[in-house]
Write a protein that holds these residues in place. Structure first.
Motif, PDB file in Angstrom:
ATOM      1  N   PRO B 101       0.652  -1.473  -0.057  1.00 28.02           N
ATOM      2  CA  PRO B 101      -0.117   0.141   0.014  1.00 28.02           C
ATOM      3  C   PRO B 101       0.813   1.055  -0.079  1.00 28.02           C
ATOM      4  N   LEU B 102       2.000   1.232  -0.029  1.00 24.57           N
ATOM      5  CA  LEU B 102       3.041   2.452   0.346  1.00 24.57           C
ATOM      6  C   LEU B 102       2.739   3.672  -0.966  1.00 24.57           C
ATOM      7  N   GLY B 103       2.397   2.912  -2.218  1.00 25.70           N
ATOM      8  CA  GLY B 103       1.984   3.902  -3.257  1.00 25.70           C
ATOM      9  C   GLY B 103       0.872   4.765  -3.064  1.00 25.70           C
ATOM     10  N   TRP B 104      -0.485   4.286  -2.721  1.00 21.80           N
ATOM     11  CA  TRP B 104      -1.416   5.028  -2.488  1.00 21.80           C
ATOM     12  C   TRP B 104      -1.383   5.644  -1.067  1.00 21.80           C
ATOM     13  N   LEU B 105      -0.835   5.092  -0.137  1.00 21.64           N
ATOM     14  CA  LEU B 105      -0.445   5.971   1.017  1.00 21.64           C
ATOM     15  C   LEU B 105       0.160   7.351   0.598  1.00 21.64           C
ATOM     16  N   LEU B 106       0.943   7.356  -0.281  1.00 23.95           N
ATOM     17  CA  LEU B 106       1.746   8.292  -0.637  1.00 23.95           C
ATOM     18  C   LEU B 106       0.509   9.430  -1.447  1.00 23.95           C
ATOM     19  N   ILE B 107      -0.220   8.923  -2.063  1.00 24.51           N
ATOM     20  CA  ILE B 107      -1.217   9.539  -2.718  1.00 24.51           C
ATOM     21  C   ILE B 107      -2.138  10.440  -1.800  1.00 24.51           C
ATOM     22  N   ALA B 108      -2.481   9.631  -0.892  1.00 27.69           N
ATOM     23  CA  ALA B 108      -3.301  10.128   0.346  1.00 27.69           C
ATOM     24  C   ALA B 108      -2.581  11.333   1.180  1.00 27.69           C
TER      25      ALA B 108
END
Lengths: 422, 535
Positions: B101-108
């Protein structure tokens, strides 16, 4: 739930911080390739010009003293003397020492008449009789390289230091499971951590292969006769005086020693050191340092306890977090200290490889296995020693348990020392 | 007393000191500090790089909200970021470990502070972050190129190739995890090439690579190349310890992902829950293969052909350059970072379309590095390189310029956006809709309850969702059909919903049109619903 949450968060962060500082300071020597070269004795062309007085306190050391003194007398330096200090109630050691003194002109024997014997009292007995410019301390079982004094002299010249701490290395890493870990502890301590301490301005000195200008040591009043870690105490007092310390670790020139021959002996030795650190912590000298050094001093002097408890608390807090089913983010946080801890284990593995490469004996899979499997039990032993030290200090018991020596390291590769100190 | 006194004391048995030990060779002298350069000599190159990257950022920003067309995967990652921000969950539906999930955690981390979902369309919000990521990636390409020894001009060329290739303009604008992973990957390579060879930099490299893998797990393919890179750039004196720190920090940070799965009880397969093991085995083994690349009928062939249609030059020139540069020690790691994944392409298996994204920076670096080497060749070097550059320019620039011009031309708002706007105004908010993810967040933000807006895949693939709608397509009122929904063969519920519906409004033309269709009960619905209008 909330007190538990607070506890888990605080414990995780504190433990992670302790483990991380241990890891970072353990890696100091490798921070850059140039820094890695700097940890060795400087190479200069200076001619040795100082005189040395080497104090060797000996108590019940009949088995190893003669070899040690002979090696010391063979040091390749133009001006040094060896003062052996024996107790008045120890005829065996005294006989051996006097026999060596009879045939070696460098060696003199002094007798310590104190009621209760310990190392700092022996050192203080010898100090007034020292005639050299620089006072050095060696232990009775030390295996010293012949060129050590020469290089220390040059080092004092090149760096204009007040104190030189040479490398001390335990060698018998195959004797037992704990000796392997003990050996690596010394390796990282003298090769890396002590250099950081010297650089940062507060250094707990080692008990031997330490060289201090005589004028300085007389100024601070010699060693503390009541302190169980007199070397740490001297280091604290000298740091408070602003003395410039240089640490030099050169695998050829390290003073070789052995681990305590039983686990109980190791635990007792650690208890003594921990209690000594606690004594130094209670003394006022380190508080005179400026803020940064003072913080480091407090942390260093209290670190045996931090580390010992961290090593035990971490698995407990992990088990708590998992068993009590805390929320997943919190449980993840409680695993944070495991990162630096496991990195320390990996770096110790790399250190074992480096140690074996430097000292010529290849590391085997069995050694790595001992390293990994022994990590937990070793931490437990250290933690128990720390607890025992606190208890003893509170109760006021300060008697000195001497570590017995069997000379196990002296049989390890004596031929390797024949080479010169390149 | 002095040493002389000591000597006298022992005079009778004076021990003549043996000859002093020969001195060891001194350790290597410290690197001479470079003479202090005048201030403008340091600021000017940095300023020029800043200008270049700024210009490239502008090029990437113009038209980014609608070109390329919104793609369903983008909506998925954005909806997951929305779930992190709004529901404090990793996904609006069950998180099934498809990607770490790190990718969309960054988006968030971008959308939350900037309140992006309130400002603009969800996919556009994600593309804003992609622009930021692109700027960072360009800077990292420059830094890495300089650290690999390229001259400034060629380093700038590498950045230009990386940013202006039609492949880049197409894929780097899209909200894809690969773009985020590539930024972390470039940071890992740049840190490992640190000129001072600091242990801290190499540790940072390990951590950045862990972040790359935790953004997109396929980055793991590049691990051997990075290890070679770290090895070759480390100093032999400290190499073993540096590698130990790199490897352990990487492994331990990545280890938090299976640890998370374990703490949720979702590590191994079991009854009634998803598992990480299931997801891994799906990705590696059971997923439908795209066929062999060389088989003209296969998906893989079509995908590679689509890449080469967009831009044949960067992949081919970069790939050849990488192979030629393999013998060069300093560049070997970077060359392998292109060669290894390219070789893995030949393996039959599932080929994700964004696979090319991770190849672009290394192709750009390899091409620029080869030209840099050619420039340094004695005597004819500069002349030959200049000629090659001019010829290359003549071949490449027209194609790239026309692609660029298409991309930056402001376009009408995307059909999906217009459909969503229309639905907000004309569809009762209590009605149930089947949509693709490009507008899922937007519809939810505009007043449709999340349980009434269903991502079409879930109706067929997630029992947790399909169980809520036992009547299948009949439980829904509208379907916003898009290209992917019409083309998917594995979504029978959606297919039936489209077949049993009548057109209410149409936005856009051709394959990329989005239609708002009302689902009707009868077997044979009219083509257009009564009182419908086409746009």
């Amino acid at each position: 739930m909330t007190p538990l949450v607070v506890f888990v968060v605080l414990a995780s962060l504190v433990l992670a911080a302790v483990a991380t500082t241990t890891l970072v300071w353990m890696l100091w020597a490798w921070r850059t390739p140039e820094g890695f070269d700097d940890i060795r004795f400087p190479a200069t062309a200076a001619r040795p010009s100082r005189s040395f007085s080497l104090i060797v306190p000996a108590r019940h050391e009949e088995r190893v003293l003669e070899v040690t003194l002979d090696r010391l007398a063979a040091l390749r330096h133009h001006a040094f003397e060896i003062l052996v200090v024996v107790g008045h109630d120890d005829p065996g050691t005294k006989t051996v020492a006097e026999a060596v003194a009879a045939r070696e002109p460098h060696v003199r024997v002094l007798v310590d008449h104190s009621e209760e014997k310990n190392k700092p009292k022996a050192l203080n007995t010898a100090l007034p009789a020292c005639r050299g410019e620089v006072v050095g301390v060696f232990d009775a079982e030390d295996d010293v390289h012949q060129d050590l004094l020469h290089r220390v002299d040059q080092c004092l010249d090149a760096t204009d230091a007040d104190v030189v701490q040479g490398g001390v290395q335990l060698m018998n890493y195959r004797s037992s499971w704990y000796s392997l870990r003990n050996v690596l502890e010394y390796y990282f301590w003298f090769k890396s951590r002590l250099h950081f301490q010297a650089h940062a301005g507060f250094i707990p000195l080692g008990g031997n292969t330490i060289f201090v200008r005589r004028e300085l040591i007389e100024r601070v009043g010699g060693w503390d006769p009541e302190c169980l870690a007199e070397d740490c105490d001297l280091g604290a007092r000298l740091s408070a005086e602003g003395a410039r310390t240089v640490v030099a670790y050169d695998s050829v020139l390290t003073t070789r020693e052995e681990t305590p021959d039983t686990l109980r002996g190791l635990a007792r030795q650690r208890t003594r050191w921990n209690q000594g650190f606690l004594q130094v912590l209670r003394k006022p000298h380190w508080r005179r340092l400026p803020l940064r050094q003072r913080t480091l001093a407090f942390y260093t002097l209290a670190s045996p306890f931090f580390q010992a408890f961290a090593g035990v608390l971490i698995p407990i807090s992990l088990a708590t977090a998992v068993a009590l089913a805390v929320p997943v983010p919190l449980a993840l946080l409680s695993f944070l200290p495991a990162v630096p801890l496991l990195m320390i284990l990996t770096v110790e593995g790399a250190g074992l490889r480096e140690f074996c490469r430097e000292y010529g004996e290849p590391a085997r899979l069995r050694d790595y296995a001992k390293l990994v499997l022994g990590a937990g039990p070793y931490q437990l032993v250290l933690a128990l020693a720390a607890v025992r030290a606190v208890v003893r200090e509170l109760v006021g018991r300060r008697d000195w348990h001497k570590t017995s020596h069997a000379g196990a390291h002296l049989s390890v590769e004596p031929a390797a020392r024949a080479g010169d100190g390149r | 007393m002095t040493g002389a006194t000591l000597e006298r004391e022992r005079a009778p048995e004076l021990r003549r000191a043996p000859a002093p030990t020969p001195l060891p060779s001194p350790p290597s002298p410290r690197r001479m500090r470079a003479p202090e350069r005048r201030r403008w000599e340091r600021v000017l190159p940095a300023g020029l790089v800043g200008l270049l990257v700024g210009a490239l950022a502008v090029v990437h920003a113009l038209g980014m909200s609608s070109s390329p067309a919104w793609f369903d995967d983008e909506g998925t990652y954005v909806s997951q970021a929305w779930a992190v921000q709004t529901l404090q969950e990793l996904a609006p539906y069950t998180y099934w470990y498809d990607h770490p999930p790190l990718g969309w955690l960054l988006i968030a981390a971008w959308t939350w502070p900037t309140q992006a979902f309130d400002r603009t369309w969800s996919v556009v919000a994600g593309r804003e972050l992609m622009l930021v990521v692109h700027v960072v990636s360009c800077l990292l390409v420059y830094v890495l190129a300089r650290r690999l020894g390229l001259r400034r001009g060629f380093a700038a060329l590498a950045v230009g190739l990386f940013s202006l290739s039609p492949l880049a303009l197409h894929y780097q604008r899209m909200v894809l995890l690969d773009n985020i992973a590539v930024a972390w990957l470039l940071a890992a390579f740049a840190l490992a090439a640190s000129p001072s060879r600091r242990l801290a930099a190499i540790a940072g490299s390990g951590a950045c690579f862990a972040a790359a893998v935790l953004s997109k797990e396929t980055t793991l393919l590049v691990l051997p190349a990075l290890l070679v890179h770290v090895w070759l750039h480390a100093d032999p004196r400290t190499r073993a310890v540096c590698l130990a720190v790199f490897g352990s920090l990487f492994a331990l940070v990545v280890g938090f992902y299976p640890l998370y799965a374990t703490l949720k009880g979702e590590l191994v397969p079991g009854e009634g829950h998803v598992s990480l093991a299931d997801a891994i085995s799906f990705q590696l083994f059971t997923r439908a293969s795209s066929g062999a690349v060389w088989d003209p009928g296969s998906d893989a062939y079509a995908i590679v052909r689509s890449w080469l249609r967009l831009d044949p030059w960067l992949p081919i020139v970069g790939g050849s350059a990488a192979v030629l540069l393999l013998p060069a020690r300093r560049l070997r790691g970077v060359a392998l970072a292109l060669v290894l994944p390219a070789v893995m392409l030949l393996r039959p298996g599932y080929l994700p379309i964004p696979y090319v994204i991770a190849l672009l920076p290394f192709a750009a670096l390899a091409a620029a590095a080869l030209l840099d080497r050619a420039w340094r060749a004695p005597r004819l070097g500069p002349a030959a390189t200049a000629t090659a550059l001019v010829l290359g320019g003549i071949l490449v620039v027209p194609a790239w310029a026309s692609s660029l011009e298409r991309r930056i031309r402001p376009e009408a708002p995307s059909p999906a956006a217009r459909a969503a706007t229309w639905a907000e105004a004309h569809v009762p908010h209590r009605d149930r809709l089947i949509v693709d993810n490009t507008v899922w967040v937007d519809l939810v933000e505009r007043g449709f309850p999340a349980r009434n807006v269903v991502w079409f895949w879930k109706l067929d693939l997630d029992p947790g969702v399909s169980d809520l709608y036992p009547g299948g397509y009949r439980d829904f009122d509208y379907v916003l059909s898009s290209e992917i929904m019409r083309a998917s063969e594995q979504a029978p519920v959606t297919r039936r919903a489209i077949e049993r519906s009548c057109l209410v409004a149409r936005f856009g033309r051709g394959d990329t049109r989005v239609e708002v269709r009302r689902i009707v009960a009868s077997e044979d619905p009219p083509a257009r619903c009564p009182a419908a209008r086409a746009r």
